[in-house]
Design a protein around this motif. Sequence first.
Motif, mmCIF file in Angstrom:
data_model
loop_
_atom_site.group_PDB
_atom_site.id
_atom_site.type_symbol
_atom_site.label_atom_id
_atom_site.label_comp_id
_atom_site.label_asym_id
_atom_site.label_seq_id
_atom_site.Cartn_x
_atom_site.Cartn_y
_atom_site.Cartn_z
ATOM 1 N N ILE A 89 3.481 0.683 -5.395
ATOM 2 C CA ILE A 89 2.659 1.890 -5.604
ATOM 3 C C ILE A 89 1.201 1.503 -5.822
ATOM 4 O O ILE A 89 0.286 2.117 -5.279
ATOM 5 N N LYS A 90 0.978 0.454 -6.605
ATOM 6 C CA LYS A 90 -0.384 0.037 -6.930
ATOM 7 C C LYS A 90 -1.089 -0.598 -5.723
ATOM 8 O O LYS A 90 -2.235 -0.259 -5.423
ATOM 9 N N ASP A 91 -0.407 -1.491 -5.021
ATOM 10 C CA ASP A 91 -1.064 -2.279 -3.978
ATOM 11 C C ASP A 91 -1.011 -1.658 -2.580
ATOM 12 O O ASP A 91 -1.897 -1.914 -1.769
ATOM 13 N N VAL A 92 -0.003 -0.862 -2.274
ATOM 14 C CA VAL A 92 0.102 -0.261 -0.944
ATOM 15 C C VAL A 92 -0.454 1.163 -0.946
ATOM 16 O O VAL A 92 -1.199 1.551 -0.058
ATOM 17 N N TRP A 93 -0.105 1.932 -1.987
ATOM 18 C CA TRP A 93 -0.589 3.314 -2.068
ATOM 19 C C TRP A 93 -1.907 3.418 -2.844
ATOM 20 O O TRP A 93 -2.542 4.443 -2.854
ATOM 21 N N HIS A 94 -2.277 2.358 -3.541
ATOM 22 C CA HIS A 94 -3.528 2.283 -4.306
ATOM 23 C C HIS A 94 -3.608 3.335 -5.420
ATOM 24 O O HIS A 94 -4.663 3.902 -5.675
ATOM 25 N N PHE A 95 -2.477 3.579 -6.067
ATOM 26 C CA PHE A 95 -2.460 4.446 -7.240
ATOM 27 C C PHE A 95 -2.750 3.602 -8.471
ATOM 28 O O PHE A 95 -2.354 2.441 -8.543
ATOM 29 N N THR A 101 8.324 9.399 -8.903
ATOM 30 C CA THR A 101 8.590 9.822 -7.539
ATOM 31 C C THR A 101 9.507 8.816 -6.860
ATOM 32 O O THR A 101 9.595 7.664 -7.285
ATOM 33 N N ASN A 102 10.161 9.277 -5.811
ATOM 34 C CA ASN A 102 11.002 8.372 -5.024
ATOM 35 C C ASN A 102 10.287 7.962 -3.729
ATOM 36 O O ASN A 102 10.919 7.561 -2.768
ATOM 37 N N ARG A 103 8.981 8.069 -3.722
ATOM 38 C CA ARG A 103 8.144 7.770 -2.557
ATOM 39 C C ARG A 103 8.439 6.384 -1.978
ATOM 40 O O ARG A 103 8.604 6.235 -0.766
ATOM 41 N N VAL A 104 8.500 5.379 -2.832
ATOM 42 C CA VAL A 104 8.748 4.012 -2.357
ATOM 43 C C VAL A 104 10.131 3.923 -1.728
ATOM 44 O O VAL A 104 10.299 3.335 -0.650
ATOM 45 N N ASN A 105 11.133 4.505 -2.373
ATOM 46 C CA ASN A 105 12.496 4.440 -1.846
ATOM 47 C C ASN A 105 12.615 5.127 -0.489
ATOM 48 O O ASN A 105 13.307 4.629 0.410
ATOM 49 N N VAL A 106 11.940 6.254 -0.305
ATOM 50 C CA VAL A 106 11.985 6.972 0.969
ATOM 51 C C VAL A 106 11.341 6.131 2.072
ATOM 52 O O VAL A 106 11.916 5.939 3.146
ATOM 53 N N HIS A 107 10.147 5.606 1.819
ATOM 54 C CA HIS A 107 9.466 4.789 2.825
ATOM 55 C C HIS A 107 10.242 3.499 3.103
ATOM 56 O O HIS A 107 10.308 3.042 4.246
ATOM 57 N N MET A 108 10.804 2.912 2.060
ATOM 58 C CA MET A 108 11.566 1.680 2.238
ATOM 59 C C MET A 108 12.811 1.944 3.073
ATOM 60 O O MET A 108 13.186 1.124 3.917
#
Length: 160
Positions: A89-95, A101-108
């Motif tokens: 989240i920090k390094d790819v999405w720059h948050f 959120t399940n954002r990482v799991n969905v993209h993965m």
Amino acid sequence: MSSHIRREMDSLGKRPLSIVIIIPRMEPCVRLPVEPRETMLRVGSLELDLIDRTAKRGNRPIDLRPREFQLLKYMMERSDQVLTCANLIKDVWHFNFVPETNRVNVHMGRLRSKVDGPNEVPMIRNVRGEGFVLSATPALAKNLPGLRGAQAERADSNKF
């Protein structure tokens, strides 16, 4: 001042100098060597072309969305390392925070379905309770570098 620059200045003598004369003579002294940048990442049979922004596994092309490309690039640069959702989240999405959120799991999941074909050995693996790993070798999770420290910390915290 380097000795080469000093010699060049001495060779010009004591006469007044024009910038037109000085710059061409000093340019080779100041020019720094440029290191070649890597334009292709490889992990096993997986290749990522950073110029054309294309990916392929073996001979099979992989169609990636922009965020999937960034995620795969990040994972390939850190192959065989356990990557936590917080790091992604920090390094790819720059948050600057970790949202619920399940954002990482969905993209993965999308990335895994594209990279790991139906008859191929999985390269993207989930390490339960830790994160995700991209690796060319089918290894047990306990043998992966980076996970040993996380498991040891968890084991130590469970002692009390």
